[in-house]
Each structure stands twice: as C-alpha cells, then as structure tokens.
Design a protein around this motif. Structure first.
Motif, PDB file in Angstrom:
ATOM      1  N   PRO A   2      37.922  54.348  35.908  1.00  0.00           N
ATOM      2  CA  PRO A   2      38.520  53.196  35.209  1.00  0.00           C
ATOM      3  C   PRO A   2      39.167  52.189  36.159  1.00  0.00           C
ATOM      4  O   PRO A   2      39.085  50.988  35.913  1.00  0.00           O
ATOM      5  CB  PRO A   2      39.565  53.833  34.295  1.00  0.00           C
ATOM      6  CG  PRO A   2      39.088  55.214  34.074  1.00  0.00           C
ATOM      7  CD  PRO A   2      38.425  55.610  35.358  1.00  0.00           C
ATOM      8  N   GLN A   3      39.787  52.660  37.224  1.00  0.00           N
ATOM      9  CA  GLN A   3      40.414  51.713  38.154  1.00  0.00           C
ATOM     10  C   GLN A   3      39.367  50.938  38.935  1.00  0.00           C
ATOM     11  O   GLN A   3      39.577  49.775  39.258  1.00  0.00           O
ATOM     12  CB  GLN A   3      41.363  52.436  39.093  1.00  0.00           C
ATOM     13  CG  GLN A   3      42.625  52.860  38.405  1.00  0.00           C
ATOM     14  CD  GLN A   3      43.674  53.352  39.363  1.00  0.00           C
ATOM     15  OE1 GLN A   3      43.379  53.698  40.494  1.00  0.00           O
ATOM     16  NE2 GLN A   3      44.892  53.409  38.901  1.00  0.00           N
ATOM     17  N   ILE A   4      38.247  51.563  39.237  1.00  0.00           N
ATOM     18  CA  ILE A   4      37.159  50.846  39.915  1.00  0.00           C
ATOM     19  C   ILE A   4      36.658  49.729  39.010  1.00  0.00           C
ATOM     20  O   ILE A   4      36.503  48.582  39.444  1.00  0.00           O
ATOM     21  CB  ILE A   4      36.008  51.805  40.277  1.00  0.00           C
ATOM     22  CG1 ILE A   4      36.462  52.850  41.296  1.00  0.00           C
ATOM     23  CG2 ILE A   4      34.820  51.019  40.834  1.00  0.00           C
ATOM     24  CD1 ILE A   4      35.460  53.951  41.539  1.00  0.00           C
ATOM     25  N   ILE A   5      36.427  50.052  37.755  1.00  0.00           N
ATOM     26  CA  ILE A   5      35.942  49.057  36.793  1.00  0.00           C
ATOM     27  C   ILE A   5      36.960  47.944  36.606  1.00  0.00           C
ATOM     28  O   ILE A   5      36.609  46.757  36.619  1.00  0.00           O
ATOM     29  CB  ILE A   5      35.598  49.732  35.445  1.00  0.00           C
ATOM     30  CG1 ILE A   5      34.407  50.673  35.627  1.00  0.00           C
ATOM     31  CG2 ILE A   5      35.302  48.688  34.371  1.00  0.00           C
ATOM     32  CD1 ILE A   5      34.132  51.558  34.440  1.00  0.00           C
ATOM     33  N   LYS A   6      38.238  48.313  36.471  1.00  0.00           N
ATOM     34  CA  LYS A   6      39.285  47.305  36.297  1.00  0.00           C
ATOM     35  C   LYS A   6      39.346  46.360  37.491  1.00  0.00           C
ATOM     36  O   LYS A   6      39.464  45.146  37.333  1.00  0.00           O
ATOM     37  CB  LYS A   6      40.645  47.982  36.115  1.00  0.00           C
ATOM     38  CG  LYS A   6      41.780  46.987  35.982  1.00  0.00           C
ATOM     39  CD  LYS A   6      43.118  47.662  35.950  1.00  0.00           C
ATOM     40  CE  LYS A   6      44.197  46.598  35.933  1.00  0.00           C
ATOM     41  NZ  LYS A   6      45.460  47.070  36.379  1.00  0.00           N
ATOM     42  N   THR A   7      39.246  46.912  38.691  1.00  0.00           N
ATOM     43  CA  THR A   7      39.301  46.091  39.893  1.00  0.00           C
ATOM     44  C   THR A   7      38.100  45.157  39.976  1.00  0.00           C
ATOM     45  O   THR A   7      38.239  43.992  40.343  1.00  0.00           O
ATOM     46  CB  THR A   7      39.361  46.982  41.149  1.00  0.00           C
ATOM     47  OG1 THR A   7      40.470  47.871  41.032  1.00  0.00           O
ATOM     48  CG2 THR A   7      39.519  46.155  42.402  1.00  0.00           C
ATOM     49  N   LEU A   8      36.931  45.657  39.619  1.00  0.00           N
ATOM     50  CA  LEU A   8      35.736  44.815  39.654  1.00  0.00           C
ATOM     51  C   LEU A   8      35.791  43.712  38.596  1.00  0.00           C
ATOM     52  O   LEU A   8      35.388  42.579  38.858  1.00  0.00           O
ATOM     53  CB  LEU A   8      34.479  45.670  39.453  1.00  0.00           C
ATOM     54  CG  LEU A   8      34.119  46.590  40.614  1.00  0.00           C
ATOM     55  CD1 LEU A   8      32.988  47.510  40.219  1.00  0.00           C
ATOM     56  CD2 LEU A   8      33.767  45.787  41.851  1.00  0.00           C
ATOM     57  N   VAL A   9      36.293  44.034  37.416  1.00  0.00           N
ATOM     58  CA  VAL A   9      36.362  43.039  36.329  1.00  0.00           C
ATOM     59  C   VAL A   9      37.413  41.975  36.628  1.00  0.00           C
ATOM     60  O   VAL A   9      37.158  40.782  36.492  1.00  0.00           O
ATOM     61  CB  VAL A   9      36.639  43.733  34.974  1.00  0.00           C
ATOM     62  CG1 VAL A   9      36.977  42.719  33.897  1.00  0.00           C
ATOM     63  CG2 VAL A   9      35.449  44.581  34.557  1.00  0.00           C
ATOM     64  N   THR A  10      38.602  42.408  37.044  1.00  0.00           N
ATOM     65  CA  THR A  10      39.682  41.449  37.290  1.00  0.00           C
ATOM     66  C   THR A  10      39.609  40.808  38.670  1.00  0.00           C
ATOM     67  O   THR A  10      40.276  39.815  38.928  1.00  0.00           O
ATOM     68  CB  THR A  10      41.057  42.123  37.147  1.00  0.00           C
ATOM     69  OG1 THR A  10      41.175  43.161  38.120  1.00  0.00           O
ATOM     70  CG2 THR A  10      41.256  42.673  35.750  1.00  0.00           C
ATOM     71  N   LYS A  11      38.815  41.405  39.564  1.00  0.00           N
ATOM     72  CA  LYS A  11      38.694  40.941  40.951  1.00  0.00           C
ATOM     73  C   LYS A  11      40.052  40.866  41.643  1.00  0.00           C
ATOM     74  O   LYS A  11      40.331  39.973  42.424  1.00  0.00           O
ATOM     75  CB  LYS A  11      37.965  39.608  41.016  1.00  0.00           C
ATOM     76  CG  LYS A  11      36.525  39.695  40.565  1.00  0.00           C
ATOM     77  CD  LYS A  11      35.793  38.420  40.788  1.00  0.00           C
ATOM     78  CE  LYS A  11      34.367  38.381  40.358  1.00  0.00           C
ATOM     79  NZ  LYS A  11      33.690  39.508  39.878  1.00  0.00           N
ATOM     80  N   SER A  12      40.897  41.828  41.294  1.00  0.00           N
ATOM     81  CA  SER A  12      42.224  41.911  41.890  1.00  0.00           C
ATOM     82  C   SER A  12      42.611  43.373  42.065  1.00  0.00           C
ATOM     83  O   SER A  12      42.466  44.164  41.148  1.00  0.00           O
ATOM     84  CB  SER A  12      43.248  41.218  40.994  1.00  0.00           C
ATOM     85  OG  SER A  12      44.545  41.435  41.495  1.00  0.00           O
ATOM     86  N   GLY A  13      43.102  43.695  43.245  1.00  0.00           N
ATOM     87  CA  GLY A  13      43.545  45.052  43.510  1.00  0.00           C
ATOM     88  C   GLY A  13      44.996  45.112  43.931  1.00  0.00           C
ATOM     89  O   GLY A  13      45.439  46.082  44.525  1.00  0.00           O
ATOM     90  N   GLU A  14      45.733  44.069  43.604  1.00  0.00           N
ATOM     91  CA  GLU A  14      47.119  43.983  44.037  1.00  0.00           C
ATOM     92  C   GLU A  14      48.033  45.013  43.377  1.00  0.00           C
ATOM     93  O   GLU A  14      49.029  45.412  43.954  1.00  0.00           O
ATOM     94  CB  GLU A  14      47.666  42.579  43.771  1.00  0.00           C
ATOM     95  CG  GLU A  14      46.960  41.496  44.565  1.00  0.00           C
ATOM     96  CD  GLU A  14      47.107  41.684  46.064  1.00  0.00           C
ATOM     97  OE1 GLU A  14      48.182  42.105  46.522  1.00  0.00           O
ATOM     98  OE2 GLU A  14      46.124  41.422  46.779  1.00  0.00           O
ATOM     99  N   ILE A  56      34.674  54.583  47.165  1.00  0.00           N
ATOM    100  CA  ILE A  56      34.328  53.344  46.458  1.00  0.00           C
ATOM    101  C   ILE A  56      35.599  52.609  46.044  1.00  0.00           C
ATOM    102  O   ILE A  56      35.700  51.385  46.207  1.00  0.00           O
ATOM    103  CB  ILE A  56      33.433  53.634  45.236  1.00  0.00           C
ATOM    104  CG1 ILE A  56      32.047  54.086  45.694  1.00  0.00           C
ATOM    105  CG2 ILE A  56      33.319  52.403  44.337  1.00  0.00           C
ATOM    106  CD1 ILE A  56      31.176  54.624  44.579  1.00  0.00           C
ATOM    107  N   SER A  57      36.583  53.344  45.550  1.00  0.00           N
ATOM    108  CA  SER A  57      37.850  52.729  45.153  1.00  0.00           C
ATOM    109  C   SER A  57      38.530  52.045  46.324  1.00  0.00           C
ATOM    110  O   SER A  57      38.999  50.907  46.205  1.00  0.00           O
ATOM    111  CB  SER A  57      38.791  53.777  44.558  1.00  0.00           C
ATOM    112  OG  SER A  57      38.269  54.300  43.379  1.00  0.00           O
ATOM    113  N   VAL A  58      38.601  52.734  47.449  1.00  0.00           N
ATOM    114  CA  VAL A  58      39.257  52.164  48.633  1.00  0.00           C
ATOM    115  C   VAL A  58      38.510  50.917  49.098  1.00  0.00           C
ATOM    116  O   VAL A  58      39.128  49.883  49.392  1.00  0.00           O
ATOM    117  CB  VAL A  58      39.347  53.212  49.762  1.00  0.00           C
ATOM    118  CG1 VAL A  58      39.777  52.579  51.066  1.00  0.00           C
ATOM    119  CG2 VAL A  58      40.307  54.320  49.370  1.00  0.00           C
TER     120      VAL A  58
END
Length: 68
Positions: A2-14, A56-58
């Motif tokens: 879910p965090q990978i998907i969230k980061t890809l959708v929002t384009k933010s990893g802050e 992948i997450s990192v």
C-alpha cells in the motif's frame, strides 16, 4: 505494497520514513542469509519476496524525495 502504491499515486514520499524501510531491508537480508545457512527454503523464499518489496519501497521513496 500500500505504501508503494500511495507513493506512486501521490508522487510524494515526504511522509514516509526511508530509514525504517532501509533497516527493514537490512534485517531481511540477514534473515535470508540465516535461511540459506539453515537450508530452509520457506524462510528464504518468504524473505526474498519481502526484500524485493522493501527495495522497491526504498527506491520509489528516494526517487520521489529527490524529484524536487
């Protein structure tokens, strides 16, 4: 995942800590080595899957943190 998907959708990893994912990745690598030494396929296969997802997450987090 879910965090990978969230980061890809929002384009933010802050808002996600990269350090925790890095520590998790190192921990899983140690567990893979343990599984190899003990010749336990279940541990190795499970941990390789987890390591791939953590890597992948990192990568995704670093990509979108440095995108600015």
């Amino acid at each position: 995942v879910p965090q990978i998907i969230k980061t890809l959708v929002t384009k933010s990893g802050e808002d996600i800590a990269v350090s925790s994912w890095t520590i998790s990745l190192l921990s899983v690598i140690c567990y893979i080595i343990y599984g190899i030494v003990e010749q336990d396929r279940f541990i190795v296969i499970t941990c390789i899957t987890e390591a791939i997802l953590a890597l992948i997450s990192v990568i995704v987090l670093y990509k979108y943190r440095n995108a600015r």
